[in-house]
Design a protein around this motif. Sequence first.
Motif, PDB file in Angstrom:
ATOM      1  N   THR A 113       1.181 -24.687 -10.941  1.00  0.00           N
ATOM      2  CA  THR A 113       1.231 -23.023 -11.783  1.00  0.00           C
ATOM      3  C   THR A 113      -0.001 -22.970 -11.048  1.00  0.00           C
ATOM      4  N   LEU A 114      -0.955 -23.683 -10.865  1.00  0.00           N
ATOM      5  CA  LEU A 114      -2.285 -22.645 -10.392  1.00  0.00           C
ATOM      6  C   LEU A 114      -2.845 -23.188  -9.159  1.00  0.00           C
ATOM      7  N   SER A 115      -1.810 -23.143  -8.352  1.00  0.00           N
ATOM      8  CA  SER A 115      -2.529 -23.666  -6.842  1.00  0.00           C
ATOM      9  C   SER A 115      -2.125 -22.557  -6.522  1.00  0.00           C
ATOM     10  N   GLU A 116      -2.268 -21.142  -7.018  1.00  0.00           N
ATOM     11  CA  GLU A 116      -2.596 -20.054  -5.793  1.00  0.00           C
ATOM     12  C   GLU A 116      -4.149 -19.729  -6.425  1.00  0.00           C
ATOM     13  N   VAL A 117      -4.529 -20.199  -7.404  1.00  0.00           N
ATOM     14  CA  VAL A 117      -5.734 -19.808  -8.277  1.00  0.00           C
ATOM     15  C   VAL A 117      -6.046 -20.564  -8.243  1.00  0.00           C
ATOM     16  N   ARG A 165      -5.173 -20.182 -20.138  1.00  0.00           N
ATOM     17  CA  ARG A 165      -6.571 -19.893 -20.034  1.00  0.00           C
ATOM     18  C   ARG A 165      -6.974 -19.997 -18.539  1.00  0.00           C
ATOM     19  N   LEU A 166      -6.613 -21.084 -17.932  1.00  0.00           N
ATOM     20  CA  LEU A 166      -6.968 -21.885 -17.119  1.00  0.00           C
ATOM     21  C   LEU A 166      -6.191 -20.613 -15.764  1.00  0.00           C
ATOM     22  N   LYS A 167      -5.414 -20.002 -16.271  1.00  0.00           N
ATOM     23  CA  LYS A 167      -4.528 -19.478 -15.164  1.00  0.00           C
ATOM     24  C   LYS A 167      -5.711 -17.476 -15.023  1.00  0.00           C
ATOM     25  N   LYS A 168      -6.319 -17.467 -16.347  1.00  0.00           N
ATOM     26  CA  LYS A 168      -7.446 -16.384 -16.108  1.00  0.00           C
ATOM     27  C   LYS A 168      -8.701 -17.027 -16.142  1.00  0.00           C
TER      28      LYS A 168
END
Length: 285
Positions: free
Chosen positions: A13-17, A64-67
């Motif tokens: 989920t977070l690999s692009e961020v 929240r981490l995605k943001k």
Amino acid sequence: MKLKELKLKFTETLSEVYPSEEIQSFFFILSEKYLNLARVQITLEADKEIGSTTLKKFETALERLKKQEPIQYIVGDTEFYGLTFKVNKDTLIPRPETEELVEWIIEDSVSEKSNDYSILDIGTGSGCIAISLAKKLSGAAISALDYSYEALKTAEENAKLNNVTVQFFQEDILKTGTLPQQYDVIVSNPPYVRELEKLKMQSNVLDHEPASALFVSNSDPLLFYRTIARLSLRYLKPNGKLYFEINEYLSKELIESLKDEGYPIIKLKKDFRGKDRMLQCRKSK
């Protein structure tokens, strides 16, 4: 859901961020907070089933981490100088370079034997500087001010959390002309990031940390330093010391300004990254 499946979901989920190392760090922090699992245990207990309540916490944190909200705000605390501090949207997240400023003050103050040795922290935020000093300099009387009522509430909670006594009071340093008493040491980590430097900053800082504690205008970036320096000349004891955390790009201008204000002795120190980061000014007798 098993722990190893949850970890994989986080990574995907977070690999692009975020970079992979940072994602791993986030997962370790959350696992310790929500599951009481140390880093090594995550591998050993990969098949551990995550209950629905705990899983919801992880999923909320993931959103929240995605943001790009800072992990410290998500878990509600962080470590500074070996102590735990609550942090939230009303307080800056303490930085490691500020630990070096605290260490400098402690090194200079630890030999002081005066019964009325006093220190004032201006713009205390979470209280990290004042509380760390109170923890290490048990004989000193520590005070701290901030203009933000909400920040002061958090600082008071942190003082209780760390079992120290700090006298907190609300004051806008740009508007006051007085301080409660004379001090041996005054320290401040004031707003010092110019508006023009925003382009170099990450969105996790820009979008979530309190702007009033970070930024100053391009036209007068030394406003807080000049104001605090003038006030400190009146409220420092003879041979008292004023310490600042500073903007690495403005060290020369700040030194010249402090000389003009009447400080004959100024020491500059670099942080662990090799950047001009802190100053000590000594008031003459």
